[in-house]
Design a protein around this motif. Structure first.
Motif, short mmCIF file in Angstrom:
data_model
loop_
_atom_site.label_atom_id
_atom_site.label_comp_id
_atom_site.label_asym_id
_atom_site.label_seq_id
_atom_site.Cartn_x
_atom_site.Cartn_y
_atom_site.Cartn_z
N PHE A 104 -7.23 -4.71 -6.60
CA PHE A 104 -7.72 -3.62 -5.76
C PHE A 104 -8.44 -4.23 -4.60
O PHE A 104 -9.26 -5.13 -4.79
N PRO A 105 -8.34 -3.80 -3.37
CA PRO A 105 -7.42 -2.74 -2.97
C PRO A 105 -5.97 -3.20 -2.90
O PRO A 105 -5.72 -4.39 -2.78
N PRO A 106 -5.06 -2.28 -3.00
CA PRO A 106 -3.64 -2.67 -3.01
C PRO A 106 -3.15 -3.05 -1.62
O PRO A 106 -3.62 -2.51 -0.61
N HIS A 107 -2.25 -4.04 -1.60
CA HIS A 107 -1.70 -4.46 -0.31
C HIS A 107 -0.26 -4.02 -0.23
O HIS A 107 0.66 -4.79 -0.44
N GLY A 108 -0.04 -2.78 0.04
CA GLY A 108 1.35 -2.33 0.13
C GLY A 108 1.61 -1.19 -0.82
O GLY A 108 0.73 -0.71 -1.52
#
Lengths: 279, 261, 368
Positions: free
Chosen positions: B38-42
């Motif tokens: 987290f946070p998501p990349h994509g």
């Protein structure tokens, strides 16, 4: 009023039978194991496993940590959870189901996912540490995850729903008229709460406390992963004995000791509650 | 009122704390990286596709739901009866019995699992749904007893006695007077029992086998292969289902009716 | 109150209705539950009774898939009326299950690591493998076979160091794990002793677990986490929470194909041998024992061995199996004969017997 013909026996029979056959009997089996010198194979009867537990300081430390954790978690859930239960019961209807969902949300995800979630938040590269480093408050990551505190946080998190719902189910049945009468008689809100609401909700607190205390004692996975294996608890010791070392006599002895000690504490607690209730 | 506002904020903060792992993990289910983060990349749906591609999750889901519902029903029934006995009657050994009923909560699940395996094995009840259901009923009983017992304590006997005086028989009194008063306890007990059974892992580990797997076990077996967002995807689906079910129940029964007089 | 209600009330006060009604509903509930659970059993159970059926234990992950294609399918061709079921679990869970179910055993064979194989010998759980039922045994180098004669190795992997290449440089020695820079960043496997064996070898004391534990004691603050699951260790290192872990080459390579940021190296002092063994379980009829051994032998047959190599990155125990050249370039991969020469082996039998003492030593030395 109850179907008096069924009587006491009829009421207790189903649960009692279930407990006797599927709980007491298997445990008696394990208790029998706990006095064998070894399993499987030829054995002699001995109390050495129990003696080992009481004699070694390592195990006394394990017991200390376990009961301390249970106590702290129970107190925290009472203090943190009571206001939420109160709010849940007294709030206007529109948000009630959202609050309910929020309350049980820790239980909606599997335990694996939950502990990974904590790693993402509390880990060395986790959100908290990244925030602290970003604000230049720390340089090296704070070890937030391999100690008593992180285990406490994790256990409080997963057990709050139990405490909140236990209190809420009792709180909801307290007649608001009682509180109103107290107000009319001149008591301020704090006094009303202390003298009227709190004593009436004791049963809910008691029920929740027993649940949380006992569940903390028996918990294995959450403390193991959140303590990163460094917080030594009864439950992890027993796990090791049963699955890793495969020393079932010792593991059973430890389990018997744990249950006896916990039930003793619970019995004392019940007695206290009865005293309070009688008033 | 100011106190109310402070309380409201406090509750919001605590609920945020409770929901934190979910808030962090659910976005990870949609992230392309194979390490949960987290946070998501994509954005990617491949983990959900992965779940669908593996039939064992769906089958295990059905098994878990079935076991949860049946064991909850049985534990509610037996537990409520026992709660009545423990709360309403005085008899020698009552306090001991109360403790005995609490014991399954404390007893380490690992030891209970092994113990049950050793008992059920000669009866050929291992790897059966019945064996698992019975074990879960034993595990759920303490919850039901605690919650139903707690609400039962608060039921005013006079209400029941008035009903009797007015001519209602025992069943009607129970149905129209006692039952609504203990309903919150039943709901709390049912909630705990359903969740405990559905999530139950340790005892199920010993009482299941090929052909009988519960969802937590399939998830566990999966994580022995790899820890990737597939489990986050499964959790997301489960959350959506639970939320939907609870909303539906709310529609039909209404929560405020049960947690308030 | 209507007449109808009055009658009903009178009947209820008479009591018989209550008792009978309750009894009836209990019976219906009981019958309902048992029919339901029977139905659910049918739903849940995967296969019907066959002419012969054997249940075999396999590890989770890619193992069941490999077995279904490369082992069960060919076996079905030569034994069409035998049904092979897989019970998927981990060593630590399956062994106690088998021990507890001895009076009525279901699993007639399976895969275990060295330590559990030795435990099984000590506890009298295994059947002796017969060369006439397991013809592939003769292709396995004798040095790789487990002591005691009750197991058959079918795969192996070197136990070296796994690390996150973004966070640390490639470690050259087992002693690199003690580098003060890595304080709190090493994951140790909680119930495995190979790391201590390696430390002891590095210090010149031979493969001795107790010595290794004592050597680790002054460096215990480097240990950031204990784990009982290889995937958990891989996850921690891949996400950068931890940076290094003593680990198995095969698993690291598998994790890499899943997209995790990991690397594996064999330190200069050498890697310890990890082996997967197949064992047959006692307590079954001669026919089942034979069928089980014949089935297990397929794990050492060329078709299955190639799958272990290509999909799992395990070293093949069968020396006649050719490892593809590109795979040999990996540090984690080697042929059976190479393994016999290069990998460190220790006295598994004595370690297996001393597990309680070793675990106690670890707990008291490294965890407090």
């Amino acid at each position: 009023m109850l179907p008096r013909r069924l009587g006491l026996f009829g009421l207790l029979a189903p649960a009692g039978l279930l407990l006797a056959v599927l709980f007491v009997y298997p445990l008696a089996n394990m208790a029998a194991l706990s006095v064998r010198s070894k399993f499987p194979g030829p054995f002699t009867y001995t109390g050495e496993h129990y003696a080992k537990f009481v004699a070694e300081p390592y195990f006394l430390r394990v017991a200390e940590t376990t009961f301390a954790l249970a106590l702290v978690v129970t107190l925290l859930t009472i203090v943190l959870g009571y206001p939420v239960a109160y709010y849940f019961v007294r709030s206007r209807s529109r948000y009630k189901h959202w609050i309910f969902l929020g309350v049980i949300s820790p239980l909606l995800v599997s335990i694996v996912v939950r502990t990974i979630g904590w790693t993402i938040v509390l880990g060395n590269e986790g959100l908290v540490n990244n925030l602290l480093r970003g604000l230049h408050l720390t340089h090296d990551p704070l070890p937030l995850m391999n100690n008593f505190a992180s285990v406490t946080v994790g256990m409080v998190h997963v057990l709050l729903p139990f405490m909140i719902l236990s209190i809420a189910s009792v709180l909801g049945k307290i007649d608001p008229a009682l509180e109103e009468s107290a107000a009319i008689l001149g008591a301020n809100p704090v006094k009303t709460f202390w003298r009227v609401t709190l004593p009436l909700s004791m049963q809910g607190i008691a029920a929740g406390s027993v649940l949380v205390f006992c569940l903390t004692i028996g918990a294995y996975i959450t403390p193991w992963w959140l303590g990163r294996g460094k917080v030594l608890l009864f439950s992890t010791t027993i796990y090791d004995q049963i699955l890793v070392i495969i020393d079932w006599p010792f593991g059973s002895a430890a389990a018997m000791l744990l249950v006896a000690a916990t039930l003793l504490i619970v019995a004392v607690y019940f007695a206290l509650i009865r005293r309070v209730d009688a008033r | 009122m100011r106190a109310d506002r402070i309380l409201g904020w406090y509750v919001a903060a605590l609920l945020f704390f409770l929901a934190l792992p979910i808030l962090v993990v659910i976005p990870a289910a949609f992230a392309p990286e194979s390490t949960l983060g987290f946070p998501p990349h994509g954005f990617s749906l491949k983990w959900f596709q992965n779940v669908v591609r593996q039939p064992q999750f769906l089958r295990a889901f059905y098994v878990s739901v079935f076991v949860a519902i049946v064991s909850t029903a049985l534990s509610l029934a037996t537990g409520t009866l026992a709660a009545f006995a423990l709360v309403r009657y005085r008899f020698p050994g009552r306090q001991l019995l109360e403790l005995a009923f609490v014991a399954p909560l404390v007893f380490p699940a690992i030891v209970y699992g092994i113990a049950m395996l050793m008992v059920l094995n000669p009866l050929r009840l291992t790897r059966t749904v019945l064996g698992l259901v019975l074990a879960h009923v034993v595990l759920a009983l303490p919850y039901v007893l605690r919650t139903v017992g707690a609400t039962l304590h608060g039921v005013n006997r006079q209400l029941e006695e008035s009903a009797a005086i007015l001519g209602a028989n025992r069943w009607r009194t129970f149905r129209h007077v006692t039952f609504p008063l203990i309903r919150p306890g039943l709901i709390a007990g049912a909630t705990f029992s359903l969740i405990i059974s559905f999530d139950e892992f340790t005892v199920a580990l010993f009482l299941t086998g090929p052909g009988l797997m519960t969802l937590p076990l399939e998830i566990y077996n999966y994580t022995e292969f790899t820890i990737d967002p597939t489990i986050a995807a499964i959790s997301t689906v489960l959350i959506v289902i639970s939320v939907t079910v609870i909303m539906a129940i709310e529609r039909f029964l209404g929560f405020e009716k049960h947690f308030k007089i | 109150m209507s007449d109808h209600e009055k009658d009903y009330l009178l009947q209820c006060f008479a009591g018989d209705v209550t008792r009978r009604a309750v009894l009836q509903s209990l019976m219906v509930a009981g019958a309902g539950v048992s029919t339901l659970t029977n139905f659910a059993n049918h739903l849940a159970s995967a296969s019907a009774a066959d002419a012969a059926e054997i249940t075999v234990f396999a590890w989770p992950g890619l193992v069941p898939d490999i077995l279904k294609d490369a082992s069960i399918a060919p076996f079905k061709k030569s034994h069409p009326d035998v049904n092979v079921k897989l019970d998927v679990s981990t060593n630590a869970v399956m062994y106690p299950k088998m021990l507890a179910a001895r009076s009525n055993p279901v699993i007639s064979g399976g895969m275990f690591n060295d330590i559990f194989t030795q435990k099984g010998i000590a506890d009298g759980l295994w059947e002796k493998p017969r060369d006439e039922w397991m013809p592939n045994r003769k292709h396995v180098p004798a040095e790789l076979m487990p002591p005691g004669g009750y197991g058959t190795i079918f795969q192996f992997s070197p136990f070296g160091i796994m690390y996150n290449p973004d966070k640390v440089d490639k470690p050259a020695s087992w002693g690199d794990l003690w580098n003060p820079k890595y304080k709190g960043r090493v994951v140790m496997w909680d119930s495995y002793f190979d790391a201590y064996t390696a430390a002891s070898v590095m210090a010149g004391k031979g493969p001795n677990v107790e010595e290794g534990i004592k050597l680790w004691a002054p460096h215990k603050q480097n240990i950031g986490a204990w784990t009982t699951s290889p995937t958990k260790a891989e996850d921690e290192v891949a996400r950068g929470e931890m940076w290094l872990a003593p680990h198995w080459g095969a698993w690291v390579e598998q994790a890499k194909t899943q997209g995790k940021k990991l690397a594996f190296t064999m330190p200069k002092e050498g890697a310890v041998q990890w082996a997967g063994h197949m064992v047959g379980v006692t307590g079954f009829s001669p026919k089942v024992v034979e069928l089980t051994q014949r089935y297990l032998d397929t794990w050492n047959a060329e078709e299955c061995q190639l799958q272990w190599v290509k999909k799992g990155f395990f070293g093949p125990a069968n020396r006649s199996v050719k490892v593809p050249a590109e795979l040999l370039k990996l540090e984690a991969m080697m042929t059976a004969d190479d393994a016999a020469k290069k990998l460190i082996r220790y006295d598994v039998k004595s370690v297996g017997e001393r597990i309680p003492q070793l675990k106690a030593l670890i707990d008291r030395t490294l965890k407090v």
